[in-house]
Design an enzyme around this catalytic site. Structure first.
Site, PDB file in Angstrom:
ATOM      1  N   GLU A 141       2.491  -7.705   8.724  1.00  0.00           N
ATOM      2  CA  GLU A 141       2.759  -6.373   9.003  1.00  0.00           C
ATOM      3  C   GLU A 141       3.613  -5.587   7.988  1.00  0.00           C
ATOM      4  O   GLU A 141       3.433  -4.309   7.836  1.00  0.00           O
ATOM      5  CB  GLU A 141       3.005  -6.074  10.410  1.00  0.00           C
ATOM      6  CG  GLU A 141       2.203  -6.483  11.397  1.00  0.00           C
ATOM      7  CD  GLU A 141       0.689  -6.108  11.021  1.00  0.00           C
ATOM      8  OE1 GLU A 141       0.641  -4.593  11.175  1.00  0.00           O
ATOM      9  OE2 GLU A 141      -0.214  -6.771  11.144  1.00  0.00           O
ATOM     10  N   ARG A 196      -3.296  -7.894 -20.807  1.00  0.00           N
ATOM     11  CA  ARG A 196      -4.026  -7.554 -21.892  1.00  0.00           C
ATOM     12  C   ARG A 196      -3.432  -6.675 -22.505  1.00  0.00           C
ATOM     13  O   ARG A 196      -3.825  -6.419 -23.718  1.00  0.00           O
ATOM     14  CB  ARG A 196      -5.458  -7.309 -21.310  1.00  0.00           C
ATOM     15  CG  ARG A 196      -5.418  -6.010 -20.296  1.00  0.00           C
ATOM     16  CD  ARG A 196      -6.681  -5.843 -19.582  1.00  0.00           C
ATOM     17  NE  ARG A 196      -7.934  -5.820 -20.568  1.00  0.00           N
ATOM     18  CZ  ARG A 196      -7.920  -4.838 -21.335  1.00  0.00           C
ATOM     19  NH1 ARG A 196      -7.443  -3.740 -21.236  1.00  0.00           N
ATOM     20  NH2 ARG A 196      -9.236  -4.781 -22.012  1.00  0.00           N
ATOM     21  N   ASP A 247     -10.249   1.346 -24.742  1.00  0.00           N
ATOM     22  CA  ASP A 247     -10.742   1.064 -23.156  1.00  0.00           C
ATOM     23  C   ASP A 247     -10.987   2.313 -22.351  1.00  0.00           C
ATOM     24  O   ASP A 247     -10.226   3.316 -22.785  1.00  0.00           O
ATOM     25  CB  ASP A 247      -9.685   0.454 -22.598  1.00  0.00           C
ATOM     26  CG  ASP A 247      -9.390  -1.171 -22.736  1.00  0.00           C
ATOM     27  OD1 ASP A 247     -10.468  -1.613 -23.417  1.00  0.00           O
ATOM     28  OD2 ASP A 247      -8.310  -1.531 -22.621  1.00  0.00           O
ATOM     29  N   PRO A 262       0.860  -1.187   0.103  1.00  0.00           N
ATOM     30  CA  PRO A 262       0.040  -0.010   0.047  1.00  0.00           C
ATOM     31  C   PRO A 262       0.741   1.273   0.012  1.00  0.00           C
ATOM     32  O   PRO A 262       0.272   2.357  -0.333  1.00  0.00           O
ATOM     33  CB  PRO A 262      -0.860   0.019   1.108  1.00  0.00           C
ATOM     34  CG  PRO A 262      -0.257  -1.233   2.016  1.00  0.00           C
ATOM     35  CD  PRO A 262       0.443  -2.066   1.200  1.00  0.00           C
TER      36      PRO A 262
HETATM   37  N1  ADE Z   1      -0.710  -5.196   0.074  1.00  0.00           N
HETATM   38  C1  ADE Z   1      -1.689  -4.712   0.875  1.00  0.00           C
HETATM   39  N2  ADE Z   1      -2.411  -3.822   0.498  1.00  0.00           N
HETATM   40  C2  ADE Z   1      -2.143  -3.580  -1.031  1.00  0.00           C
HETATM   41  C3  ADE Z   1      -2.503  -2.669  -1.737  1.00  0.00           C
HETATM   42  N3  ADE Z   1      -3.468  -1.699  -1.705  1.00  0.00           N
HETATM   43  N4  ADE Z   1      -1.959  -2.337  -3.042  1.00  0.00           N
HETATM   44  C4  ADE Z   1      -0.745  -3.442  -3.137  1.00  0.00           C
HETATM   45  N5  ADE Z   1      -0.401  -4.206  -2.240  1.00  0.00           N
HETATM   46  C5  ADE Z   1      -0.999  -4.415  -0.989  1.00  0.00           C
END
Ligand code: ADE
Length: 268
Positions: free
Chosen positions: A120, A158, A173, A93
């Site tokens: 974590e 793709r 697209d 994230p």
């Molecule tokens: N791992 C946990 N959350 C994630 C996300 N939003 N994007 C990529 N990998 C992740």
């Protein structure tokens, strides 16, 4: 293209990779995908992949050794002939936000290594000294990088030549041109008294192309106005947007027939 995926849960990939476009791309040998269990690169009796965080705190952290070892082995086997370094991408994230531009960028490589983070987090040295890129698929936290890796693989594969039936398919697209896609219709011509727009039945290709372009712009203005800043618009189109805004056509934001609006949907 060859894609290596490092994960603690290779079994998660079976469904998405064994259906539809991805399966066909593999069957036609346009791509190959190898799943590697990070646990296979441990050397202790318990196959330990994670450990407590230095400094304390809840949650476990993925250890560096198995991941370094796996990536170094794959890199050595790869014999990367590209002038650019082989992309080693951590799904997290904290990464740069995935989008169509990044999908296009990744589709230019012949080999990708994806690392699915878990628990974590991962030992920071993996970020600092092993990966070349970090990618997030959105501002929310998944239980691990596996679903994110599947999203990235699908969006990238793709785009590869010959993977979709017709070479032209990805061009229209949503997001390919920086705009959302225009509305599509198929038979029947009238369904429950709802008719297909007359222009689409006209056979006049220039008129249809103009209508689709205008619909794509209007739809983008209503649903994702921020995309218009980066879209390739002619001066005339930019002017027509100002007119639409003045007429209030950008307000209402109705996404479906039930009055759900893009604004209220996006509220945290
Ligand atoms: N791992 C946990 N959350 C994630 C996300 N939003 N994007 C990529 N990998 C992740």
């Amino acid at each position: 293209m060859h894609i290596d995926i490092l994960t603690l849960f290779p079994e998660m990939f079976g469904g998405p990779f064994n259906a539809s476009i991805l399966k066909r791309a593999v069957d036609q040998k346009r791509i190959s995908i190898s799943l590697h269990n990070i646990r296979d690169y441990t050397h202790d009796r318990h196959h330990t992949v994670d450990d407590y965080a230095y400094g304390g705190g809840a949650g476990m952290v993925l250890k560096p050794e198995p991941i370094f070892e796996a990536v170094e082995k794959l890199k050595a086997e790869s014999g990367n002939k590209e002038s650019r370094p082989l992309p080693v991408i951590l799904l997290t994230p904290q990464g740069r936000l995935f989008c169509q531009r990044i999908a296009r960028e990744l589709s230019q490589h012949s080999h990708l290594i994806l690392i699915c983070g878990h628990y974590e987090g991962v030992d920071e040295r993996i970020r600092q000294y092993l990966v070349t890129d970090e990618v997030s698929i959105g501002d929310y936290v998944l239980s691990g990088g596996e679903l994110a890796a599947m999203v990235v693989v699908d969006a990238v594969v793709r785009l590869l030549p010959g993977v979709l039936g017709s070479e032209a398919s990805p061009v229209d697209d949503s997001h390919a041109s920086g705009l959302l896609e225009y509305p599509q219709y198929t038979r029947p011509e009238v369904y429950r008294e709802w008719s297909v727009p007359e222009v689409l039945l006209s056979g006049n290709h220039a008129r249809i192309a103009r209508w689709r372009r205008q619909q794509a712009i209007q739809r983008t203005l209503q649903r994702r106005p921020e995309l218009l800043d980066k879209a390739n618009l002619s001066l005339k189109e930019a002017g027509s947007i100002d007119k639409l805004k003045e007429s209030g056509a950008n307000r209402g934001d109705v996404v479906n027939g039930y009055g759900i609006t893009s604004r209220s949907q996006n509220k945290p």
